[in-house]
Design an enzyme around this catalytic site. Sequence first.
Site, mmCIF file in Angstrom:
data_model
loop_
_atom_site.group_PDB
_atom_site.id
_atom_site.type_symbol
_atom_site.label_atom_id
_atom_site.label_comp_id
_atom_site.label_asym_id
_atom_site.label_seq_id
_atom_site.Cartn_x
_atom_site.Cartn_y
_atom_site.Cartn_z
ATOM 1 N NE ARG A 111 -2.179 -1.462 3.512
ATOM 2 C CZ ARG A 111 -2.526 -1.214 4.766
ATOM 3 N NH1 ARG A 111 -3.620 -0.519 5.012
ATOM 4 N NH2 ARG A 111 -1.800 -1.641 5.772
ATOM 5 C CB CYS B 41 -23.952 4.857 2.169
ATOM 6 S SG CYS B 41 -22.662 3.623 2.455
ATOM 7 C CB CYS C 46 -21.489 6.645 5.910
ATOM 8 S SG CYS C 46 -20.980 4.938 5.575
ATOM 9 C CE LYS D 144 -4.341 3.115 4.091
ATOM 10 N NZ LYS D 144 -5.599 3.852 4.116
ATOM 11 N NE ARG E 142 -12.543 2.080 4.007
ATOM 12 C CZ ARG E 142 -12.423 1.388 5.124
ATOM 13 N NH1 ARG E 142 -11.327 1.461 5.827
ATOM 14 N NH2 ARG E 142 -13.404 0.619 5.550
ATOM 15 C CB CYS E 143 -6.688 0.071 0.817
ATOM 16 S SG CYS E 143 -5.792 1.080 -0.381
ATOM 17 C CG HIS F 132 -16.861 9.192 2.993
ATOM 18 N ND1 HIS F 132 -18.180 8.809 3.010
ATOM 19 C CD2 HIS F 132 -16.139 8.074 3.224
ATOM 20 C CE1 HIS F 132 -18.246 7.510 3.232
ATOM 21 N NE2 HIS F 132 -17.028 7.035 3.355
ATOM 22 C CG HIS G 299 -26.282 2.717 6.498
ATOM 23 N ND1 HIS G 299 -26.661 4.014 6.210
ATOM 24 C CD2 HIS G 299 -24.976 2.617 6.123
ATOM 25 C CE1 HIS G 299 -25.628 4.655 5.687
ATOM 26 N NE2 HIS G 299 -24.599 3.834 5.617
ATOM 27 C CE LYS H 190 -20.069 1.411 -3.179
ATOM 28 N NZ LYS H 190 -20.915 0.328 -2.692
#
Length: 761
Positions: A16, A647, A730, A19, A519-520, A698, A645, A112
């Site tokens: 990573r 999102c 979220c 990241k 975000r991984c 976020h 929920h 997405k």
Amino acid sequence: MAQSSILGYPRIGADREWKKALEAFWAGKLEEAEFVEKLRDIRLAHLRKQKDKGIDLIPVNDFSYYDHVLDTATMFGIVPQRFKYEGGAVSLPVYYGIARGTKEAAASEMTKWFNTNYHYIVPELDDAQPALTENKPLQAYREAKEKLGIEGKPVLLGPLTFLKLSKGYAKAETDSWLERLLPLYVQVLRELALEGVRWVQIDEPIAVTKIDAEDIRRLQTIYGAFAAAVPELNILLQTYFESVESYADIVSLPVKGIGLDFVHGAAGNLAAIREFGFPQDKVLGAGVIDGRGIWKAALGEKLEVLEQLGKYVSGDRLIVQSSCSLLHVPVTTENETKLAAELKGALAFADEKLTEIALLTKAANEGREAIAAELAASQRAVEALRQSAERNRADVQQAVAGISGAEPARASAFEQRRIAQQNKWQLPLFPTTTIGSFPQSAEVRKARQLWRKGEWNEERYAAFIREQIDLWIKLQEEIGIDVLVHGEFERTDMVEFFGEKLAGFAFTQNGWVQSYGSRCVKPPVIYGDVAFEQAMTVEETKYAQSQTDRPVKGMLTGPITIMNWSFVRDDIPREQIAYQLAYALRQEVEALEQAGIGMIQVDEPAVREGLPLKEQDQAEYLNWAVKAFRMTTCTVQNETQIHTHMCYCEFHDMIDSIEEMDADVISIETSRSHGELIHSFEENTYKLGIGLGVYDIHSPRVPNVEEMSGMIDRALRVLDPQLFWINPDCGLKTRGQEETVASLRNMVAATQIAREKHLAQ
């Protein structure tokens, strides 16, 4: 001779590295020049690896500083006005501002990427004045050639797909926007042609979705313009994730090659080739290695597909490649030292897929005997896992068969349950709650690490978790939240946590994939039959409830989300995996209820992303997805309130299915899309409890009371006030304590304003 290729390679690095560089830069720990250099080194290492593995056509410009759709938008100067962009190359502060938001401006919407768990930044066209700011594909091509001697294959997101994924324009404006974008694409391609580029991959995954005659006409316009402007350039029109719609029209476009998915779109694409053949003047990019799954390919079966294609396409017009970008799989199995040999032997991550592609290409050129040993080894590995005890649990299979034959349903209809629940809980108008998780500080992460390493025993770690629960129960009470949560401090990830406690799961050490931005996630591997073994969430939830008189929700991840956010076995239908998960989670729901927990949230944020891209397949999926949720929740008492929920997906086309899930309350994202989801409820009546998220978790910014009040007011114009809840979009795991508390205080203040307005009417 057939050639080998992939459509893209994972950005994040085996450890990573990508990241870590991003987050260090955002935190001010890296200067921009050093950051750019680090990312260049990562990018070149990835290209070098593909070259060493024997890949012939190596993609360039598949690497990104955040997201490839955002890259396309900024390359064309499409930047929302609120970021005060003044033209020219888009700076990194502006680029990351669009993606993450700033103190002054909200981030662009994130959603997405087709039916995957990757999220892209939605371009906002609105009043943009597009212009080519920099030729990123050309820069990537030059870098690969100059640094490594690689004749790269530049990758671009196609114009039609880019437009279809964008917002801020009316459908009637599609052609006018296309007219504005086409000259910019042509300019990019001309500069590539002048540089001597041989192949360019233009991704048009929109072609596997339902497209109409107007879209076919647009594709003809686009690729006709490209062919006229750069006739010497070999354009590979690339599709993936499914079989193409309007096959005969697509393969007739004036391009040099067509890329098709022969994994997830195998049946449709093979049938179309058998019916219509394949043009003799085009190259076929045959996506036979799964770019989304982690299982080792049965190479013999893949060769059979290539042999079928060989009846229509000669070897010199064949590219053996992945079905889609390898962005969706981890980097390598090389560092997985703790997996059972039987399981590890059946896995193939990105690097192993490079090897598989190279082997298949060799066999296509030299015959099966050239890779006879590898074929045999591949078959042994696949068969060993197939015959394992973990994949053949009669107890699980019989139990699930017994309950999946019936249609699950709560004992009473929602109207009756609602009365029972209100009598029990006596909640105020517009109850406030949160989605489940609270900030996982450095202290929380360190404690978990010490516990996992064995430096803390169970008692010490449990005491630490209780301290965190105590802190946040008090904070929620002080802020004025009505329905509390325990904070999930014991959980690393909403799927991994449950997978670690259920049979049939395995976990990698380094199986990370990019979800959004930096975000991984490290998806669990569902490799066997799933079974409940012991209560998973009862202890912490019961403790939290003992510390307050207000209701505390039990928090579970739902069966479809666990399935869609895991790498799942490919030897049985996904429907059966969902039912196994549902049966296991039902036992956890019942354990929570027996422990006195009267509100239980079963999160299903990933239901929408699993929706098949083919319209004709969607109803069947939604039927069994809804059934799996109801199987999980249907056995509780009327007084027990079931929440769910969702999102960061477009839910407007499945509102009916969401209602069919029959959750007493659903909380759903709406702030990142700036309230656009509310439009769905302006057109559709929703009769169950609902909380539309009033702020985007976020983004690091703290939204003010006025923003949230505006969101609440609009929602209350179309939703029943008696059924309306107020919550964030979220979970708050990634946020800091200070901003979380400030945001929730503003949310409660906005709720109080809404209550006063309603009572005054």
